[in-house]
Design a protein around this motif. Structure first.
Motif, PDB file in Angstrom:
ATOM      1  N   THR A  47       0.836  -1.211   0.000  1.00 57.34           N
ATOM      2  CA  THR A  47       0.000   0.000   0.000  1.00 57.34           C
ATOM      3  C   THR A  47       0.866   1.255   0.000  1.00 57.34           C
ATOM      4  O   THR A  47       0.566   2.225  -0.717  1.00 57.34           O
ATOM      5  N   ILE A  48       1.930   1.247   0.780  1.00 56.48           N
ATOM      6  CA  ILE A  48       2.834   2.403   0.834  1.00 56.48           C
ATOM      7  C   ILE A  48       3.413   2.705  -0.535  1.00 56.48           C
ATOM      8  O   ILE A  48       3.417   3.860  -0.988  1.00 56.48           O
ATOM      9  N   ASN A  49       3.872   1.681  -1.239  1.00 55.48           N
ATOM     10  CA  ASN A  49       4.442   1.886  -2.578  1.00 55.48           C
ATOM     11  C   ASN A  49       3.388   2.339  -3.577  1.00 55.48           C
ATOM     12  O   ASN A  49       3.671   3.153  -4.463  1.00 55.48           O
ATOM     13  N   THR A  50       2.162   1.838  -3.418  1.00 57.05           N
ATOM     14  CA  THR A  50       1.061   2.287  -4.287  1.00 57.05           C
ATOM     15  C   THR A  50       0.814   3.782  -4.100  1.00 57.05           C
ATOM     16  O   THR A  50       0.634   4.527  -5.070  1.00 57.05           O
ATOM     17  N   HIS A  51       0.812   4.223  -2.854  1.00 51.43           N
ATOM     18  CA  HIS A  51       0.608   5.642  -2.564  1.00 51.43           C
ATOM     19  C   HIS A  51       1.742   6.495  -3.138  1.00 51.43           C
ATOM     20  O   HIS A  51       1.510   7.557  -3.726  1.00 51.43           O
ATOM     21  N   LEU A  52       2.972   6.031  -2.950  1.00 49.15           N
ATOM     22  CA  LEU A  52       4.129   6.791  -3.446  1.00 49.15           C
ATOM     23  C   LEU A  52       4.109   6.876  -4.970  1.00 49.15           C
ATOM     24  O   LEU A  52       4.448   7.919  -5.544  1.00 49.15           O
ATOM     25  N   ASN A  53       3.700   5.823  -5.628  1.00 46.22           N
ATOM     26  CA  ASN A  53       3.610   5.843  -7.094  1.00 46.22           C
ATOM     27  C   ASN A  53       2.483   6.765  -7.569  1.00 46.22           C
ATOM     28  O   ASN A  53       2.574   7.351  -8.657  1.00 46.22           O
ATOM     29  N   PHE A  54       1.451   6.882  -6.742  1.00 49.78           N
ATOM     30  CA  PHE A  54       0.327   7.750  -7.105  1.00 49.78           C
ATOM     31  C   PHE A  54       0.700   9.226  -7.019  1.00 49.78           C
ATOM     32  O   PHE A  54       0.288  10.041  -7.855  1.00 49.78           O
ATOM     33  N   LEU A  55       1.493   9.580  -6.003  1.00 57.00           N
ATOM     34  CA  LEU A  55       1.843  10.983  -5.778  1.00 57.00           C
ATOM     35  C   LEU A  55       2.815  11.476  -6.846  1.00 57.00           C
ATOM     36  O   LEU A  55       3.860  10.877  -7.077  1.00 57.00           O
ATOM     37  N   SER A  56       2.462  12.598  -7.472  1.00 56.06           N
ATOM     38  CA  SER A  56       3.331  13.178  -8.499  1.00 56.06           C
ATOM     39  C   SER A  56       4.116  14.378  -7.971  1.00 56.06           C
ATOM     40  O   SER A  56       5.175  14.716  -8.507  1.00 56.06           O
ATOM     41  N   ASP A  57       3.606  15.004  -6.914  1.00 53.03           N
ATOM     42  CA  ASP A  57       4.280  16.151  -6.321  1.00 53.03           C
ATOM     43  C   ASP A  57       5.435  15.649  -5.445  1.00 53.03           C
ATOM     44  O   ASP A  57       5.218  14.896  -4.496  1.00 53.03           O
ATOM     45  N   GLU A  58       6.656  16.065  -5.772  1.00 54.48           N
ATOM     46  CA  GLU A  58       7.828  15.557  -5.064  1.00 54.48           C
ATOM     47  C   GLU A  58       7.848  15.956  -3.583  1.00 54.48           C
ATOM     48  O   GLU A  58       8.301  15.197  -2.737  1.00 54.48           O
ATOM     49  N   ASN A  59       7.338  17.156  -3.291  1.00 59.04           N
ATOM     50  CA  ASN A  59       7.285  17.591  -1.893  1.00 59.04           C
ATOM     51  C   ASN A  59       6.343  16.698  -1.084  1.00 59.04           C
ATOM     52  O   ASN A  59       6.673  16.248   0.021  1.00 59.04           O
ATOM     53  N   GLN A  60       5.165  16.412  -1.647  1.00 60.71           N
ATOM     54  CA  GLN A  60       4.204  15.526  -0.984  1.00 60.71           C
ATOM     55  C   GLN A  60       4.793  14.132  -0.801  1.00 60.71           C
ATOM     56  O   GLN A  60       4.624  13.490   0.238  1.00 60.71           O
ATOM     57  N   LYS A  61       5.526  13.678  -1.808  1.00 58.70           N
ATOM     58  CA  LYS A  61       6.127  12.348  -1.751  1.00 58.70           C
ATOM     59  C   LYS A  61       7.174  12.259  -0.633  1.00 58.70           C
ATOM     60  O   LYS A  61       7.227  11.277   0.107  1.00 58.70           O
ATOM     61  N   GLU A  62       7.992  13.311  -0.502  1.00 60.73           N
ATOM     62  CA  GLU A  62       9.029  13.314   0.533  1.00 60.73           C
ATOM     63  C   GLU A  62       8.422  13.371   1.929  1.00 60.73           C
ATOM     64  O   GLU A  62       8.917  12.721   2.854  1.00 60.73           O
ATOM     65  N   ILE A  63       7.343  14.149   2.093  1.00 57.48           N
ATOM     66  CA  ILE A  63       6.658  14.214   3.390  1.00 57.48           C
ATOM     67  C   ILE A  63       6.077  12.846   3.732  1.00 57.48           C
ATOM     68  O   ILE A  63       6.181  12.370   4.863  1.00 57.48           O
ATOM     69  N   TYR A  64       5.467  12.204   2.735  1.00 60.33           N
ATOM     70  CA  TYR A  64       4.882  10.868   2.938  1.00 60.33           C
ATOM     71  C   TYR A  64       5.969   9.879   3.376  1.00 60.33           C
ATOM     72  O   TYR A  64       5.777   9.105   4.330  1.00 60.33           O
ATOM     73  N   LYS A  65       7.118   9.914   2.697  1.00 59.56           N
ATOM     74  CA  LYS A  65       8.222   9.000   3.037  1.00 59.56           C
ATOM     75  C   LYS A  65       8.736   9.252   4.457  1.00 59.56           C
ATOM     76  O   LYS A  65       8.977   8.310   5.222  1.00 59.56           O
ATOM     77  N   LEU A  66       8.912  10.522   4.798  1.00 57.10           N
ATOM     78  CA  LEU A  66       9.469  10.875   6.100  1.00 57.10           C
ATOM     79  C   LEU A  66       8.549  10.430   7.236  1.00 57.10           C
ATOM     80  O   LEU A  66       8.994   9.823   8.222  1.00 57.10           O
ATOM     81  N   LEU A  67       7.261  10.728   7.094  1.00 64.41           N
ATOM     82  CA  LEU A  67       6.310  10.360   8.145  1.00 64.41           C
ATOM     83  C   LEU A  67       6.138   8.847   8.223  1.00 64.41           C
ATOM     84  O   LEU A  67       6.006   8.286   9.318  1.00 64.41           O
ATOM     85  N   THR A  68       6.129   8.189   7.074  1.00 63.64           N
ATOM     86  CA  THR A  68       6.012   6.728   7.056  1.00 63.64           C
ATOM     87  C   THR A  68       7.195   6.089   7.772  1.00 63.64           C
ATOM     88  O   THR A  68       7.024   5.182   8.599  1.00 63.64           O
TER      89      THR A  68
END
Length: 253
Positions: free
Chosen positions: A222-243
């Motif tokens: 699910t985490i990888n699905t979410h990361l692949n969905f996100l196109s905004d790099e800032n949103q992606k980095e926040i998602y990775k950091l919090l995860t």
């Protein structure tokens, strides 16, 4: 009855003006504001001054201005040996000019103009140099709040940092969530019951026990699905950091 002069006209000052005006135990002598129109809807114009020389005598002078202006404002006060406090969560008590007795009157809440708050539920954190002055600001605090506590400058700094995490950062995450909804033709209203339930849960549970979601389960698919969905790099980095932070917390248990 304790007499007070409020110095400032921003969000905190305006909410304090409203709270003090509702108390029978407080006499709000004056409000100092460079722009009188900022507070003229709250208090009569004859009690608003914009010249430091016109400030009247009171038991307590409460500086409610931006953090970077506190020191300068305190040096401009045209008197000595009176009780002067600031409302900042992050600035030390000693930022105030030493010609007057120093203290802190910190209401722990997010304030927005024209958005009423129930002051009785707001924690007010206090600090003073001497016991007599502490008793004065404690008396004032208890007239508007049911949650009054003595804390040190270092504790207040820690509390303010914690407040940034649970309030300002969380609100920014709301903004990101809203952007994702808008980009996909969804209403942010759909998330509001979830937001409310999440906030209400920590009244009864610790944040650790209330944590749910794919990171809590270490659900890599699910985490990888979410990361692949996100196109905004800032949103992606926040998602990775919090995860990563949530997964790392799980490893400590």
């Amino acid at each position: 009855m304790v007499s007070i002069v409020i110095i400032g006209s921003g969000n905190v000052a305006q909410h304090l003006i409203s709270a003090f005006l509702q108390s029978d135990e407080i006499e709000l002598v004056q409000v100092f504001s460079r722009q009188k129109e900022s507070v003229s809807h709250l208090i009569s114009s004859d009690k608003i001054v914009s010249d430091f020389a016109e400030i009247k005598q009171a038991d307590l002078y409460l500086i409610a201005v931006s953090d970077n202006a506190i020191a300068d404002v305190s040096t401009k006060l045209p008197f000595e040996n009176r009780l002067v406090v600031h409302t900042s969560g992050s600035m030390p008590m000693e930022i105030l000019d030493s010609k007057n007795r120093q203290g802190v009157f910190y209401p722990l809440q997010t304030f927005t103009k024209n958005k009423p708050v129930n002051f009785k539920e707001i924690p007010i954190c206090l600090e003073a140099e001497v016991e007599k002055d502490f008793k004065t600001i404690e008396t004032v605090a208890k007239t508007i709040s049911s949650v009054v506590q003595s804390i040190s400058s270092e504790q207040r700094k820690a509390l303010h940092v914690a407040a940034v995490f649970v309030c300002n950062f969380v609100n920014h995450l709301y903004k990101i969530g809203n952007e994702i909804c808008e980009e996909n033709q969804l209403s942010f209203e759909l998330l509001k019951p979830l937001i409310i339930e999440t906030a209400q849960k920590i009244i009864h549970l610790s944040p650790e026990n209330a944590q749910t979601g794919p990171a809590k389960r270490n659900d890599s698919e699910t985490i990888n699905t979410h990361l692949n969905f996100l196109s905004d790099e800032n949103q992606k980095e926040i998602y990775k950091l919090l995860t990563k932070s949530i997964i790392d917390d799980g490893k400590k248990l």
